[in-house]
Design an enzyme around this catalytic site. Structure first.
Site, short mmCIF file in Angstrom:
data_model
loop_
_atom_site.label_atom_id
_atom_site.label_comp_id
_atom_site.label_asym_id
_atom_site.label_seq_id
_atom_site.Cartn_x
_atom_site.Cartn_y
_atom_site.Cartn_z
N CYS A 2 19.56 38.86 37.20
CA CYS A 2 18.45 40.07 37.08
C CYS A 2 18.90 40.25 38.43
O CYS A 2 19.16 40.08 39.31
CB CYS A 2 17.53 39.03 36.82
SG CYS A 2 17.72 38.49 35.08
N ARG A 27 23.38 44.62 38.24
CA ARG A 27 23.48 43.25 38.40
C ARG A 27 22.68 42.50 36.93
O ARG A 27 22.57 40.92 37.06
CB ARG A 27 21.74 42.73 38.73
CG ARG A 27 22.50 42.71 41.36
CD ARG A 27 20.71 42.89 41.43
NE ARG A 27 20.72 41.59 41.54
CZ ARG A 27 21.37 40.06 42.48
NH1 ARG A 27 22.35 40.53 43.51
NH2 ARG A 27 21.52 38.74 41.93
N TRP A 78 19.07 40.51 32.79
CA TRP A 78 20.61 40.30 32.26
C TRP A 78 20.17 38.36 31.66
O TRP A 78 20.03 37.52 32.01
CB TRP A 78 21.41 39.88 33.46
CG TRP A 78 23.53 39.04 32.62
CD1 TRP A 78 23.76 37.76 33.00
CD2 TRP A 78 24.10 39.68 32.36
NE1 TRP A 78 24.76 37.69 32.44
CE2 TRP A 78 24.89 39.47 32.01
CE3 TRP A 78 24.01 41.32 31.97
CZ2 TRP A 78 25.70 39.83 31.69
CZ3 TRP A 78 25.26 41.32 31.31
CH2 TRP A 78 26.75 41.07 30.96
N ASN A 104 14.01 35.83 37.99
CA ASN A 104 15.73 35.62 38.26
C ASN A 104 15.92 34.39 38.25
O ASN A 104 15.51 33.63 39.12
CB ASN A 104 16.56 36.70 38.98
CG ASN A 104 17.90 36.21 39.58
OD1 ASN A 104 18.39 36.06 38.19
ND2 ASN A 104 18.26 36.94 40.14
N GLY A 105 16.52 33.61 37.00
CA GLY A 105 16.97 32.38 36.89
C GLY A 105 17.14 31.71 35.94
O GLY A 105 16.79 32.33 34.84
N GLU A 500 47.09 33.76 34.64
CA GLU A 500 46.15 33.96 34.96
C GLU A 500 46.62 34.41 36.03
O GLU A 500 45.76 35.93 36.25
CB GLU A 500 45.21 33.05 35.24
CG GLU A 500 43.89 33.58 35.48
CD GLU A 500 43.31 34.78 34.73
OE1 GLU A 500 43.87 34.96 33.80
OE2 GLU A 500 42.44 35.31 35.28
N LYS A 504 46.64 38.49 36.32
CA LYS A 504 45.74 39.62 37.06
C LYS A 504 46.98 40.26 38.28
O LYS A 504 46.47 41.46 38.67
CB LYS A 504 44.84 38.26 38.84
CG LYS A 504 43.97 37.60 37.97
CD LYS A 504 42.54 38.27 38.02
CE LYS A 504 41.88 38.23 36.63
NZ LYS A 504 42.30 38.30 36.18
N GLU A 507 47.57 43.34 36.12
CA GLU A 507 46.43 44.41 36.53
C GLU A 507 46.24 45.13 37.08
O GLU A 507 45.82 46.41 37.18
CB GLU A 507 45.24 43.66 34.84
CG GLU A 507 44.04 42.61 35.82
CD GLU A 507 43.39 42.33 34.58
OE1 GLU A 507 43.32 41.15 35.10
OE2 GLU A 507 42.66 43.22 34.49
N HIS A 523 65.08 26.82 31.25
CA HIS A 523 66.19 27.06 30.43
C HIS A 523 65.83 28.86 30.13
O HIS A 523 66.25 29.42 29.33
CB HIS A 523 64.96 26.61 28.78
CG HIS A 523 64.47 25.07 28.65
ND1 HIS A 523 65.72 24.52 28.59
CD2 HIS A 523 63.81 24.26 29.13
CE1 HIS A 523 65.23 23.41 27.81
NE2 HIS A 523 63.89 22.78 29.06
N LYS A 626 36.57 47.41 30.49
CA LYS A 626 36.19 45.99 30.25
C LYS A 626 35.84 45.61 29.35
O LYS A 626 36.60 44.43 29.31
CB LYS A 626 34.45 46.62 30.99
CG LYS A 626 34.28 45.04 31.40
CD LYS A 626 34.61 43.87 33.01
CE LYS A 626 34.36 42.85 33.43
NZ LYS A 626 34.98 41.83 33.76
#
Ligand code: AGP
Length: 631
Positions: A2, A27, A78, A104-105, A500, A504, A507, A523, A626
């Site tokens: 947050c 945030r 958040w 926050n937390g 992955e 990355k 993109e 192969h 996103k």
């Protein structure tokens, strides 16, 4: 994660706090709220949704005199405990309305504290862990006053600081707390444990915030609080103590970034900032997941232990990076739980008519919780009566709402389009689910689960160490910026890491990149190798899985023999791989199944730096969004 702001001084506090919240909105942005002290009352306003909703509500209230005040606190949320609603938005008030708290937390022992407070007839009005802190602080302030402390008005701020110290000594978990008390109008008190907090030093005014961007337009002199410290700000000064009341000091610093750099914490891109946040994101995702008896605790699990014992097959369904997290999870779940686990791309899932029934557990993984392909797969599974467990980073989003159970990753908002901290926290969530299933199905004992959890708990520090030594990777990235293709190979959990790494790069750098299972090279794909083709090789740990590691080393020799330039990611101490590496990236020792938490990170940095060197917009690559809310 947050955003928190506090102000005390001679200027209109409400506006200063709102401006600070705007800068911190990145945030967290599922709700926002403020508390202002003026004329012996605390005025609060809070609204679900973006900050604009709060501002609109404040404009509508202007007529009924919401004050500008000279002391205020504000919060962008958040959500972790309790969905993103007006009711759960911060600040939270004590029952007598005299104390307001923002947080926050995660307060890990909140259930116990809540039960204790309810036993004294305190009525809770939200589902948050934070509300406990407001009621506890009000009770401590009453007790201190009844005991005769603070009879003189000048003692009020000290009383507030002591009240806060008493509260935080009772809390477990991670928190930044800010509080105001209506009877102490010119003070804001704050406490910090494992969650960020900085103080802005002004002239006749002082500031508190999660990061300096909130107050950078007012002052560039800041103090970073240490762990387990309490700070009291008044117009006259800043006083820091530890949780026992002993005088303490923070770290003074001068901010030399401009306001927009400050929002990114001094990083050039949100992506780099989010990469750097990964150790904390992992630690936060682990927080509160172990009960006092050492059992794994999941959130919002509307499935009984018997439901989970009845599961005879697991499907993991996701897209993109989240799909790669699912691929890693398959290895862990099959190894620990000993039930079949399939991983599917969400966009393919329902079109192949999968066989699902009541005893199928479908795990959907989504950072945003809104990805349409994943949502449609989820709905299809529910129609077939499968039970659905979501791993999600966005509290209150559609996917967790429609699932039978949810495990939230506590990564905080991810702004960059390329997923980084979401990936590592998804891995952690997958490991926790695997361990939970193994435990309740009786295939792992509590001490075996605890042994894996303790290895997981060691990963944030290991990752911090790794992130501290990435200069060579950056230099390598600059060198690779003109490459026409980069290939990635790995085996076992190194295979999804290779995928992955390639994703990355595609993109962000708009380069041709492919990830392969190292054993598949012969192969077909080995024909791609030409003189100087860069090949990133993810080497498994030699400890425990020596055969696997030796096989990858053979694959490295195969590509080298055909002219490849090898970039080898290997565990520290595996000195024998040096002979096969044109570039060696060393990662800390980690058990094989957990290794992607380490090996993925240099690949994130590599892609980010290559993209930057090629002049691309790292945070918002072309053609991408996103959250992909179309099929
Ligand atoms: C990866 O960097 C991407 N942003 C993308 O692949 C992403 O992981 C995918 O679109 C799934 O998103 P979700 O986790 O929000 O469902």
């Amino acid at each position: 994660m947050c955003g928190i702001v506090g102000y005390v001084g001679g200027r209109p506090a409400l506006q200063i706090v709102l401006d600070g919240l705007r800068r911190l909105e990145y945030r967290g942005y599922d709700s926002a709220g403020i508390a202002v002290i003026d004329n012996s009352v605390i005025l609060t306003e809070k609204k679900a949704g973006k900050l604009a909703n709060l501002e609109k509500a404040l404009v509508e209230r202007a007529g009924d005199g919401i004050s500008v005040g000279s002391t205020a606190i504000g919060h962008t949320r958040w959500a972790t405990h309790g969905g993103p609603t007006d009711r759960n938005a911060h600040p939270h008030l004590s029952a007598d309305g005299r104390v307001a708290v923002i947080h926050n937390g995660i307060i890990e022992n909140f259930a116990r504290l809540r039960a204790e407070l309810e036993a004294t007839s305190v009525e809770f009005v939200s589902d948050t862990d934070t509300e406990c802190a407001a009621h506890l602080l009000a009770a401590e302030m009453r007790a201190l006053r009844e005991a005769g402390a603070g009879a003189g008005a000048e003692d009020g701020p000290q009383l507030l600081a002591e009240g806060m110290r008493r509260v935080v000594r009772r809390l477990e978990g991670a928190f930044t707390l800010l509080a105001v008390d209506v009877e102490v109008p010119d003070a804001v008190v704050a406490a910090r444990r494992n969650s960020p907090l900085v103080v802005g030093r002004g002239d006749g005014e002082n500031f508190l915030a999660s990061d300096v961007s909130a107050f950078i337009e007012h002052t560039r002199e800041a103090v970073e609080l240490g762990q387990d410290q309490v700070v009291l700000i008044t117009p006259a000064g800043i006083e820091i103590t530890d949780f026992t009341g002993a005088p303490a000091t923070g770290k003074e610093f001068h901010i030399d970034w401009d306001a927009s750099a400050a929002e990114k914490g001094g990083y050039d891109y949100f992506m780099l900032k989010e990469i750097a946040e990964q150790p904390q994101a992992i630690a936060d995702t682990l927080l509160g997941r172990l009960s006092e008896r050492g059992e794994i605790v999941l959130d919002e699990v509307r499935l009984t232990d018997q439901d989970l014992r009845d599961v005879d097959k697991v499907f993991i369904v996701a897209c993109g990076t989240s799909y790669h997290a699912g691929m890693v999870a398959k290895y862990a779940i099959e190894h620990w739980v000993r039930i079949p686990c399939e991983v599917e791309l969400a966009s393919e899932f329902r079109y192949r008519d999968p066989i699902l029934d009541r005893s199928t557990l479908m795990i959907v993984i989504s950072q945003s919780g809104e990805t349409m392909d994943t949502l449609m797969a989820l709905r299809h599974a529910k129609e077939q009566k499968a039970r659905v467990l979501a791993i999600c980073n966005t509290n209150g989003s559609t996917i967790p709402r429609e699932s039978d159970a949810v495990l939230y990753t506590h990564g905080g908002p991810e702004i960059a389009v390329a997923s980084t901290k979401a990936f590592v926290t998804q891995l952690v969530a997958c490991y926790l689910i695997g361990l939970h299933l193994a435990q309740i199905r009786g295939v792992m004992y509590a001490d075996e689960v605890a042994a894996v959890v303790s290895k997981l708990q060691a990963t944030p520090d290991a990752l911090r160490e790794l992130l501290g030594g990435m200069e060579d990777v950056r230099a390598l990235a600059r060198d690779l910026r003109t490459a026409s293709t980069i290939l990635f190979i790995g085996r076992h959990v190194g295979f999804p890491v290779a995928l992955e790494g390639a994703l990355k790069l595609k993109e962000l750098a708009y380069m041709h990149a492919e990830g392969f299972a190292a054993g598949e090279l012969k192969h077909g794909p080995i024909a791609l190798i030409d003189e100087g083709t860069p090949v990133v090789c993810v080497v498994p740990s030699p400890a425990g899985r020596g055969v696997l590691r030796d096989k990858v080393v053979s694959n490295i020799q195969e590509v080298r023999a055909r002219g490849a330039r090898t970039i080898v990611i290997a565990e520290e101490g595996d000195d024998a791989v040096r002979a096969y590496a044109d570039h060696l990236i060393v990662v800390p020792r980690t058990p094989t199944l957990l290794a992607p938490l380490m090996t993925t990170v240099p690949l994130q940095i590599l892609a980010c730096e290559i993209a930057a060197a090629r002049g691309h917009d790292v945070d918002q690559p072309r053609n991408l969004a996103k959250s992909v809310t179309v099929e």
